[in-house]
Scaffold this active site. Structure first.
Site, PDB file in Angstrom:
ATOM      1  N   LEU A 284       0.823  -1.201   0.000  1.00 19.94           N
ATOM      2  CA  LEU A 284       0.000   0.000   0.000  1.00 19.94           C
ATOM      3  C   LEU A 284       0.866   1.265   0.000  1.00 19.94           C
ATOM      4  CD1 LEU A 284      -2.738  -0.959   2.622  1.00 19.94           C
ATOM      5  CD2 LEU A 284      -2.592  -1.545   0.190  1.00 19.94           C
TER       6      LEU A 284
ATOM      7  N   GLY B  86       0.618  -5.823   0.778  1.00 20.82           N
ATOM      8  CA  GLY B  86      -0.413  -5.801  -0.258  1.00 20.82           C
ATOM      9  C   GLY B  86       0.002  -6.491  -1.535  1.00 20.82           C
TER      10      GLY B  86
ATOM     11  N   GLU C 204       3.116  -7.178   8.061  1.00 23.42           N
ATOM     12  CA  GLU C 204       2.518  -6.026   8.734  1.00 23.42           C
ATOM     13  C   GLU C 204       2.985  -5.833  10.173  1.00 23.42           C
ATOM     14  OE1 GLU C 204      -0.120  -6.460   5.194  1.00 23.42           O
ATOM     15  OE2 GLU C 204       1.067  -7.781   6.480  1.00 23.42           O
TER      16      GLU C 204
END
Length: 282
Positions: free
Chosen positions: A89, A134, A158
């Site tokens: 992202l 992502g 993440e």
């Protein structure tokens, strides 16, 4: 959903220091139709790292839908960049956000993932470089994944960034590599080398270069030449619709959790420091 992003660990997965007001120009996804195989090759083309911003997501979704409309026999998702599939992202979608655009961005992420995950025709990913966060999510949305060997990695990293992967990211991992392996990988924010990714089933094949990856993806798509299309489509729907239906039902809650995260003063301060570090590197 998402907490305590830290500058120290915010290195990859939130990417791409570029202008927020990038307009859709039709240049973010290169589309090539292979007349011999009837396959559409969609190459993400947003330097420096194919950061997933709103414009790229919209163009990718439109390209996927057009491939179906144009009766492509299948779609291969890859990157026009030499050493990266997608860095995840775009961090600029989260920094000092316009809340209307931030909501649209997250909705576009949801919608584009559902489009790719539920595409009626065969899908394969030719992963020609690094694919964190992502990027990994979009690779997993494809039915088949071919990874080019090298020093790059793939995975949902993440937690290393102080972020919690949304539930639909997590379930994609679980569906792909199993619960126990996903639990350990998600807790650690692990990324996997090509050999490791193959061993745990995150990818299906390893190849020496992008051309070989495209060829293996085409071979996968061609393997359905003698399978009745309707039967295949309905079976894929039965297998995948549960995940799509869950996100549709919960997308507003999912969006709210994302928006609440990005307006946190601590998160904004950490992102600001990270952006400054990127500027200094450049």
């Amino acid at each position: 959903m998402i907490f305590n992003i830290t500058t120290k660990n915010c290195r990859i997965g939130l990417t791409s220091l570029v202008r927020r007001n990038y307009s859709v120009s039709g240049n973010l996804v290169n589309v090539q139709k292979d007349d011999a195989t009837g396959t559409s090759i969609l190459s993400m083309a947003r330097p420096p790292v194919n950061g997933l911003n709103r414009e790229l997501l919209v163009e990718l979704r439109e390209s996927l839908n057009k491939a179906v409309q144009n009766k492509s026999r299948g779609v291969i998702l890859t990157s026009s960049l030499p050493k990266i599939f997608s860095g995840g992202l775009d961090i600029m979608e989260m920094y000092k956000p316009d809340m209307k655009r931030a909501r649209e961005f997250w909705n576009d992420l949801q919608e584009t993932w559902m489009t790719l995950y539920g595409l009626t025709i065969p899908t394969a990913a030719a992963i020609n470089g690094s694919s964190p966060a992502g990027g990994c999510l979009f690779a997993m949305a494809c039915e088949y994944r071919v990874f080019v060997e090298g020093k790059h990695q793939i995975g949902l990293n993440e937690t290393q960034l102080g972020i919690v992967a949304p539930i639909w990211f997590q379930t994609s991992y679980i569906d792909t590599i199993g619960y126990r392996q996903s639990e350990q990988a998600l807790l650690k924010g692990a990324q996997f080398s090509p050999q490791q990714a193959l061993k745990i089933g995150l990818v299906n094949e390893l190849v020496a270069n992008k051309d070989d990856a495209i060829a293996m993806c085409q071979k996968y798509i061609e393997s359905f030449a003698n399978i009745p299309a309707m039967a295949r489509e309905m079976t894929k729907y039965d297998l995948r619709n549960k995940r799509i239906a869950w996100l549709k039902e919960n997308r507003e809650v999912d969006t709210k959790r994302f928006l609440d995260f990005i307006v946190s003063p601590k998160v904004q301060a950490a992102i600001g420091l990270y952006i400054q570090s990127l500027k200094q590197k450049n």
